[in-house]
Design a protein around this motif. Structure first.
Motif, mmCIF file in Angstrom:
data_model
loop_
_atom_site.group_PDB
_atom_site.id
_atom_site.type_symbol
_atom_site.label_atom_id
_atom_site.label_comp_id
_atom_site.label_asym_id
_atom_site.label_seq_id
_atom_site.Cartn_x
_atom_site.Cartn_y
_atom_site.Cartn_z
ATOM 1 N N ARG A 1 0.717 -1.208 0.167
ATOM 2 C CA ARG A 1 0.126 0.065 -0.090
ATOM 3 C C ARG A 1 0.906 1.286 0.026
ATOM 4 N N LEU A 2 1.871 1.275 0.851
ATOM 5 C CA LEU A 2 2.750 2.362 0.962
ATOM 6 C C LEU A 2 3.462 2.705 -0.232
ATOM 7 N N ILE A 3 3.878 1.664 -0.992
ATOM 8 C CA ILE A 3 4.712 1.748 -2.424
ATOM 9 C C ILE A 3 3.772 2.472 -3.326
ATOM 10 N N ARG A 4 2.526 2.256 -3.398
ATOM 11 C CA ARG A 4 1.640 2.709 -4.289
ATOM 12 C C ARG A 4 1.620 4.308 -4.188
ATOM 13 N N ILE A 5 1.808 5.104 -3.199
ATOM 14 C CA ILE A 5 1.642 6.129 -2.820
ATOM 15 C C ILE A 5 3.013 7.071 -2.919
ATOM 16 N N LEU A 6 4.131 6.201 -2.933
ATOM 17 C CA LEU A 6 5.298 6.798 -3.050
ATOM 18 C C LEU A 6 5.801 7.467 -4.329
ATOM 19 N N GLU A 7 6.019 8.782 -4.277
ATOM 20 C CA GLU A 7 6.266 9.550 -5.521
ATOM 21 C C GLU A 7 7.664 9.104 -6.269
ATOM 22 N N PRO A 8 7.694 9.171 -7.529
ATOM 23 C CA PRO A 8 9.064 8.722 -8.305
ATOM 24 C C PRO A 8 10.114 9.441 -7.755
ATOM 25 N N HIS A 9 11.270 9.131 -7.680
ATOM 26 C CA HIS A 9 12.512 9.403 -6.955
ATOM 27 C C HIS A 9 12.239 10.016 -5.553
ATOM 28 N N GLY A 10 11.174 9.642 -4.888
ATOM 29 C CA GLY A 10 11.231 9.624 -3.746
ATOM 30 C C GLY A 10 11.909 8.445 -2.695
#
Length: 696
Positions: free
Chosen positions: A507-516
């Motif tokens: 779930r957390l991976i889905r809301i992690l921004e690119p380059h975050g």
């Protein structure tokens, strides 16, 4: 100097400050090709090469700069930092001392010297230097913070007036965590003849107020102790034993005797509130306490007599909150102006703050629904017991998201675009508040299952002046893209309380921004072994997860021989508070991780692993970025202090840039420290100052 040479140096310096190190190196070398003795170019080239990770190459350049301008303190400091990076501590210490001789105060050099002395096993020298520096320059917050950090886990057996004065100043400093000072401050108290006399009288079963009254008075008026008790949790079992019995003596004492120790009683009451009343209470105390409560309630009904019963009220608060008195609403409506300063503090802590939290909890927005099953059980646990509670906070170094990410990925040009940070499972707010203070340009969102914990967090954030922190009630298992994306996602001490940790991680991976960047903290099987013995004792003893059951289980562990495995629980700060003890040994859902689970998690995420902290048999071979390695002090343990924060966890720092699994093995084999260690980005020169050392 020719204008073209000045322009070339300025262009190189601009590139250096922008983080374009290779371009800066070329520019400095171009200047030196025309003027081999250009002092600033030699020095700055040494810094650039150092930041590029070629430390051995940087040392002769910085030595050359020192030879050209021996009077420059910043040159000596930079050389010392390079020597330290190479592990040449005697040379580093000599360079830092040379820098301090040439400029006083020189905070960066003094910080570096303290670190080098500590790394070289000369902690006492480092402490002496810092105590003297803080006494001479009390306005230097960085020196104060470093001294507090080095004192964590240190028990002082003696201290002159200068030491006591500095400790008292640090304890009252809102930017310092008083908890880090507990060993030093309480060590000074334990080292006094008065404490020894009181402890001896209590162990012999004597009436301590009769045979050691002067010693009790000395303890009761010790300014260091009076400052410490309201601002920390006592994590020393011997002091808990002595003060539990001294508390009983003061409860049973005549009013005129107890009133002469009023400030100490008030400090004990605040300490009891901090521990959530987990100290032992015997039958004789319960009877006396009930009689005292009845007399207090009668007095509180008569407004004219309220102030006269203040000391009796304070004695009851050594055992329970003011809210346990039937007439407690008197405190809510009557304000604090009629009470002494000590009593007014107790009213604010136990009544005013309580009602503020209830109002906040009712107004919190609901970000998601709460899943049935494990999530509901965990929510109920934390609604009744907000966790983790904290009193004071170590203010972190200020940075920015671009600088933080650049330190983790120094070779990547892509940086996150947004300034949003998520703390998933922020609990009582210690981590979200520290994060918000560290990243003032970002908006920090904290979600948690427990409204009570979030309300505590929001109140403490307001107390510390944090305005860009949002608290929302929700379940990370219900998070989706509708909440937006985040540059940094931090989740420590949370995933192992799910039915399946990887479900939350996905779930957390889905809301992690690119380059975050994502930081995950998992309980380590190896690190938690000493807790297993305590949990087994609780299971065999059938201790209930109630206040009385927790008090009884604590006393059972404290009564064990020092070599018993279950006594390992005493090395955790959570053992010394009610909600902490419940979370540590009686949690409704808890999973442990090992290297195989960690490998599975980051492999499924397909994220590059920037750094990892795993201990014992759970160590994973890897190679971390030099920037991260420089940003951390991973040396040996300094003492026996309890582990702070969410206890022993393995910390994984992951990048949101996708990469083949082959790249995922670029990790460092690092020792488990038992607490989260934030990566502090390395700086670049401002003017002609050296790069600042990373401050752990």
């Amino acid at each position: 100097m020719p204008t073209s040479l000045i322009d070339g140096l300025q262009r190189a310096l601009t590139a250096h400050q922008a983080g374009h190190l290779a371009e800066a190196e070329q520019g400095y070398r171009a200047v030196l090709a025309r003027d081999a003795k250009h002092t600033d170019a030699v020095y700055l080239l040494g810094l650039a090469v150092y930041q590029l990770g070629r430390v051995a190459e940087a040392v002769p350049l910085l030595q050359r700069a020192v030879a050209l301008a021996d009077h420059r303190a910043d040159f000596h400091n930079a050389l010392g930092d390079a020597w330290r990076a190479l592990g040449q501590l005697p040379e580093a210490i000599a360079s830092f001392r040379a820098a301090i001789v040439r400029r006083t105060p020189y905070v960066d050099a003094q910080l570096n010297l303290s670190t080098a002395l500590q790394q070289g096993g000369r902690l006492e020298e480092a402490l002496v230097m810092l105590f003297e520096a803080v006494a001479a320059y009390p306005q230097e917050g960085a020196l104060r913070g470093r001294l507090a950090m080095l004192l964590q886990g240190v028990s002082l057996g003696s201290g002159n007036p200068l030491v006591r004065s500095v400790l008292l100043s640090l304890c009252r400093d809102e930017s310092i965590s008083a908890q880090a000072l507990s060993g030093a401050m309480l060590g000074l108290v334990k080292a006094t003849p008065a404490y020894a006399a009181v402890a001896a009288a209590l162990r012999h079963g004597e009436n301590v107020l009769r045979v050691a009254w002067q010693d009790v008075q000395e303890i009761a008026h010790d300014e260091v102790l009076l400052a410490a008790l309201p601002r920390l949790v006592v994590t020393d079992a011997d002091i808990e034993w002595v003060f539990t019995r001294l508390r009983k003596a003061l409860l049973l004492a005549p009013t005129e005797v107890a009133s002469s120790c009023s400030r100490f009683i008030g400090a004990l009451a605040s300490q009891a509130f901090n521990t959530e009343y987990c100290w032992a209470v015997d039958a004789e105390e319960r009877v006396a306490l009930e009689e005292l409560r009845r007399s207090v309630n009668d007095a509180l009904r008569d407004a004219e007599n309220q102030a006269d019963c203040e000391w009796a009220i304070m004695r009851t608060t050594m055992y329970d909150t003011l809210r346990q008195l039937p007439a407690w609403r008197t405190f809510r409506t009557g304000g604090t102006s009629t009470w002494s300063d000590v009593m007014a503090r107790l009213v604010r802590e136990q009544v005013v703050d309580y009602h503020a939290e209830r109002a906040i909890a009712d107004a919190l927005p609901a970000l998601t629904s709460i899943s049935e099953g494990v999530s509901t059980l965990v929510r109920e646990l934390y609604e009744k017991n907000p966790y983790p509670r904290w009193v004071t906070l170590q203010k972190p170094a200020v940075t920015s998201i671009p600088a933080f990410v650049r330190a983790l990925r120094p070779t990547d040009s892509a940086l996150p675009e947004t300034r949003r940070i998520l703390v998933a499972g922020g609990g009582g707010g210690q981590q979200p508040v520290q994060t918000a203070l560290s990243f003032p340009d970002a908006v920090v969102s904290s979600i948690d299952l427990s409204r009570s914990s979030l309300a505590y967090a929001a109140r403490m954030a307001a107390r510390d002046g944090v305005t860009k922190m949002l608290c929302a009630h929700g379940d990370l298992l219900a998070l989706d893209e509708l909440v937006g994306s985040f540059t940094i996602v931090s989740c420590s001490g949370v995933l192992h309380h799910l039915a399946e940790s990887l479900d939350g991680w996905r779930r957390l991976i889905r809301i992690l921004e690119p380059h975050g960047v994502m930081k995950i903290g998992l309980y380590s099987t190896a690190a938690r072994r000493q807790i297993d013995a305590a949990r087994e004792l609780v299971r065999q003893g059938a201790f209930a997860a109630t206040d009385e059951g927790i008090r009884a289980s604590r006393q059972a562990i404290l009564a064990l021989p020092s070599v018993h495995p279950a006594r390992g629980a005493l090395s955790f700060i959570d053992f010394f508070s009610m909600s902490g003890c419940r979370d540590l040994r009686m949690h409704v859902q808890e999973l442990y991780g090992d290297r195989h689970r960690a490998r599975s998690g980051y492999a499924q995420a397909a994220l590059p692993w920037l750094s990892g902290l795993l201990g014992g048999a759970d160590t994973i071979p890897c190679r971390a970025s030099r920037a991260v390695a420089r940003a951390r002090r991973l040396g040996g343990a300094r003492g026996r202090a309890p582990r702070y924060g969410r206890r022993n966890v393995s910390v994984l720092v992951l990048s949101a840039v996708r990469a083949p699994l082959a790249r995922l093995r670029r990790l460092a084999s690092l020792a488990l420290l038992g607490a989260l260690i934030a990566c502090v980005p390395c700086g670049v020169p401002s003017g002609f100052r050296p790069v600042k050392p990373a401050r752990p």
